[in-house]
Design a protein around this motif. Structure first.
Motif, PDB file in Angstrom:
ATOM      1  N   THR A 151       0.843  -1.191   0.000  1.00 39.15           N
ATOM      2  CA  THR A 151       0.000   0.000   0.000  1.00 39.15           C
ATOM      3  C   THR A 151       0.879   1.242   0.000  1.00 39.15           C
ATOM      4  O   THR A 151       2.019   1.223   0.489  1.00 39.15           O
ATOM      5  N   ALA A 152       0.349   2.325  -0.558  1.00 40.95           N
ATOM      6  CA  ALA A 152       1.077   3.586  -0.619  1.00 40.95           C
ATOM      7  C   ALA A 152       0.066   4.692  -0.870  1.00 40.95           C
ATOM      8  O   ALA A 152      -1.101   4.446  -1.170  1.00 40.95           O
ATOM      9  N   VAL A 153       0.516   5.921  -0.741  1.00 40.21           N
ATOM     10  CA  VAL A 153      -0.297   7.098  -1.067  1.00 40.21           C
ATOM     11  C   VAL A 153       0.335   7.780  -2.267  1.00 40.21           C
ATOM     12  O   VAL A 153       1.547   8.012  -2.300  1.00 40.21           O
ATOM     13  N   ASP A 154      -0.482   8.073  -3.286  1.00 39.50           N
ATOM     14  CA  ASP A 154       0.013   8.836  -4.430  1.00 39.50           C
ATOM     15  C   ASP A 154      -0.930   9.998  -4.704  1.00 39.50           C
ATOM     16  O   ASP A 154      -1.822  10.288  -3.886  1.00 39.50           O
ATOM     17  N   ALA A 155      -0.760  10.640  -5.834  1.00 45.06           N
ATOM     18  CA  ALA A 155      -1.539  11.843  -6.146  1.00 45.06           C
ATOM     19  C   ALA A 155      -3.028  11.556  -6.280  1.00 45.06           C
ATOM     20  O   ALA A 155      -3.851  12.471  -6.156  1.00 45.06           O
ATOM     21  N   GLU A 156      -3.399  10.297  -6.513  1.00 40.89           N
ATOM     22  CA  GLU A 156      -4.804   9.953  -6.718  1.00 40.89           C
ATOM     23  C   GLU A 156      -5.463   9.361  -5.479  1.00 40.89           C
ATOM     24  O   GLU A 156      -6.628   8.999  -5.514  1.00 40.89           O
ATOM     25  N   GLY A 157      -4.740   9.265  -4.387  1.00 41.01           N
ATOM     26  CA  GLY A 157      -5.315   8.715  -3.163  1.00 41.01           C
ATOM     27  C   GLY A 157      -4.497   7.553  -2.629  1.00 41.01           C
ATOM     28  O   GLY A 157      -3.286   7.484  -2.821  1.00 41.01           O
ATOM     29  N   THR A 158      -5.180   6.638  -1.978  1.00 42.58           N
ATOM     30  CA  THR A 158      -4.518   5.458  -1.424  1.00 42.58           C
ATOM     31  C   THR A 158      -4.467   4.369  -2.488  1.00 42.58           C
ATOM     32  O   THR A 158      -5.473   4.088  -3.147  1.00 42.58           O
ATOM     33  N   ARG A 159      -3.301   3.744  -2.626  1.00 44.02           N
ATOM     34  CA  ARG A 159      -3.123   2.726  -3.669  1.00 44.02           C
ATOM     35  C   ARG A 159      -2.744   1.388  -3.033  1.00 44.02           C
ATOM     36  O   ARG A 159      -1.938   1.326  -2.123  1.00 44.02           O
ATOM     37  N   LEU A 160      -3.366   0.337  -3.553  1.00 42.76           N
ATOM     38  CA  LEU A 160      -3.005  -1.031  -3.189  1.00 42.76           C
ATOM     39  C   LEU A 160      -2.585  -1.760  -4.454  1.00 42.76           C
ATOM     40  O   LEU A 160      -3.374  -1.864  -5.397  1.00 42.76           O
ATOM     41  N   HIS A 215       5.982 -12.817 -17.361  1.00 44.63           N
ATOM     42  CA  HIS A 215       6.597 -12.017 -16.291  1.00 44.63           C
ATOM     43  C   HIS A 215       5.628 -11.624 -15.184  1.00 44.63           C
ATOM     44  O   HIS A 215       6.049 -11.061 -14.170  1.00 44.63           O
ATOM     45  N   GLY A 216       4.336 -11.883 -15.348  1.00 41.95           N
ATOM     46  CA  GLY A 216       3.405 -11.612 -14.270  1.00 41.95           C
ATOM     47  C   GLY A 216       2.457 -10.464 -14.546  1.00 41.95           C
ATOM     48  O   GLY A 216       2.449  -9.868 -15.626  1.00 41.95           O
ATOM     49  N   THR A 217       1.678 -10.147 -13.510  1.00 40.49           N
ATOM     50  CA  THR A 217       0.589  -9.171 -13.632  1.00 40.49           C
ATOM     51  C   THR A 217       0.542  -8.295 -12.381  1.00 40.49           C
ATOM     52  O   THR A 217       0.811  -8.760 -11.277  1.00 40.49           O
ATOM     53  N   LYS A 218       0.169  -7.048 -12.587  1.00 42.00           N
ATOM     54  CA  LYS A 218       0.028  -6.099 -11.480  1.00 42.00           C
ATOM     55  C   LYS A 218      -1.336  -5.427 -11.575  1.00 42.00           C
ATOM     56  O   LYS A 218      -1.658  -4.780 -12.571  1.00 42.00           O
ATOM     57  N   PHE A 219      -2.147  -5.600 -10.533  1.00 44.35           N
ATOM     58  CA  PHE A 219      -3.402  -4.871 -10.386  1.00 44.35           C
ATOM     59  C   PHE A 219      -3.180  -3.751  -9.376  1.00 44.35           C
ATOM     60  O   PHE A 219      -2.604  -3.982  -8.304  1.00 44.35           O
ATOM     61  N   SER A 220      -3.652  -2.560  -9.704  1.00 39.67           N
ATOM     62  CA  SER A 220      -3.549  -1.414  -8.793  1.00 39.67           C
ATOM     63  C   SER A 220      -4.948  -0.893  -8.481  1.00 39.67           C
ATOM     64  O   SER A 220      -5.692  -0.525  -9.398  1.00 39.67           O
ATOM     65  N   ILE A 221      -5.284  -0.896  -7.194  1.00 42.57           N
ATOM     66  CA  ILE A 221      -6.559  -0.360  -6.720  1.00 42.57           C
ATOM     67  C   ILE A 221      -6.297   1.005  -6.090  1.00 42.57           C
ATOM     68  O   ILE A 221      -5.398   1.152  -5.253  1.00 42.57           O
ATOM     69  N   ARG A 222      -7.071   1.997  -6.496  1.00 41.51           N
ATOM     70  CA  ARG A 222      -6.946   3.327  -5.899  1.00 41.51           C
ATOM     71  C   ARG A 222      -8.272   3.707  -5.231  1.00 41.51           C
ATOM     72  O   ARG A 222      -9.321   3.593  -5.847  1.00 41.51           O
ATOM     73  N   LEU A 223      -8.181   4.161  -3.990  1.00 41.82           N
ATOM     74  CA  LEU A 223      -9.356   4.531  -3.207  1.00 41.82           C
ATOM     75  C   LEU A 223      -9.179   5.935  -2.662  1.00 41.82           C
ATOM     76  O   LEU A 223      -8.067   6.328  -2.293  1.00 41.82           O
ATOM     77  N   PRO A 224     -10.271   6.704  -2.583  1.00 47.69           N
ATOM     78  CA  PRO A 224     -10.166   8.046  -1.982  1.00 47.69           C
ATOM     79  C   PRO A 224      -9.873   7.950  -0.485  1.00 47.69           C
ATOM     80  O   PRO A 224     -10.375   7.056   0.203  1.00 47.69           O
ATOM     81  N   ILE A 225      -9.038   8.842  -0.006  1.00 48.24           N
ATOM     82  CA  ILE A 225      -8.734   8.880   1.433  1.00 48.24           C
ATOM     83  C   ILE A 225      -9.933   9.455   2.158  1.00 48.24           C
ATOM     84  O   ILE A 225     -10.507  10.459   1.756  1.00 48.24           O
ATOM     85  N   GLY A 226     -10.338   8.786   3.230  1.00 47.41           N
ATOM     86  CA  GLY A 226     -11.521   9.278   3.909  1.00 47.41           C
ATOM     87  C   GLY A 226     -11.632   8.774   5.284  1.00 47.41           C
ATOM     88  O   GLY A 226     -12.598   8.968   5.959  1.00 47.41           O
TER      89      GLY A 226
END
Length: 226
Positions: A151-160, A215-226
């Protein structure tokens, strides 16, 4: 009537219809089990063929029940009970839940919590969305591998991020991943990833995917911080 009200009404109608179908399938399954018991000690070629046909029908009944359950989850994916929650805690619970069975399949689950701010979650539905991603990742690694969550925080909110070292997804399939009933798996229903997408969007978030064959797959979920 608003769009949400129409959707809720449609979901309730679909739920009642599927429930009725499952009742009939349960009755059919019970009678097939009785037939299977009758032919369990088959002695002649005719009896053995009959037993095999009954077993195939039992498999089809199970398949219908699986599709029905997946459809219900898909239809109800927008009915959320949101509350502030720690995304790290929710992901950690899923990692603890799946790690033992993953190890048995030669898959290591690596978890890197980022100490991100709370988000508003329907914990049960979000866990279902994440479970769909993790099971997809497992199925992409029949010979073992690694799943990494961070998990991390980027410009679009919280990312998993959910990253696997599996077989990857062909480029022509990437645009179809979230289309209901589209699947490349013999035993798949094609509703797991569409359900995940609906759940994430109902949370006000979004999901994207990157993949490379071999080589694999990456899914990124972005959620608003709240």
């Amino acid at each position: 009537m608003t769009t949400d009200e129409r959707y809720t009404e449609l979901a309730e109608l679909a739920g009642g219809f599927i429930h009725e179908i499952k009742n009939h399938i349960s009755t059919l399954g019970l009678n097939l089990q009785l037939l299977a018991d009758d032919f369990a000690d088959a002695k002649t070629p005719h009896e053995r063929r009959a037993f095999e046909r009954v077993q195939r029908l039992q498999g089809e009944c199970s398949r219908i029940v699986q599709v029905s359950n997946d459809f219900l989850r898909f239809a109800r994916a927008q009915k959320l009970d949101l509350e502030p929650a720690s995304l790290d805690d929710v992901v950690g619970e899923m990692v603890d839940f799946l790690s033992p069975t993953a190890r048995q399949k030669g898959i290591a689950i690596n978890w890197y919590p980022g100490g991100v701010p709370n988000v508003r979650l329907d914990r049960d539905l979000f866990k279902q969305a994440l479970l769909n991603l993790l099971l997809n990742a497992e199925q992409a690694m029949p010979d073992g591998g690694e799943i990494s969550l961070q998990t991390a925080v980027d410009a679009e909110g919280t990312r998993l991020d959910v990253i696997d070292t599996g077989c990857g997804i062909p480029a022509e399939e990437l645009t179809k991943l979230f289309k209901p009933f589209h699947t490349t798996k013999p035993d798949g229903t094609g509703l797991g990833l569409p359900t995940t997408l609906k759940i994430i969007e109902a949370h006000g978030g979004k999901i994207d995917v990157q993949s490379e064959l071999g080589h694999g797959t990456k899914f990124s979920i972005r959620l608003p911080i709240g």
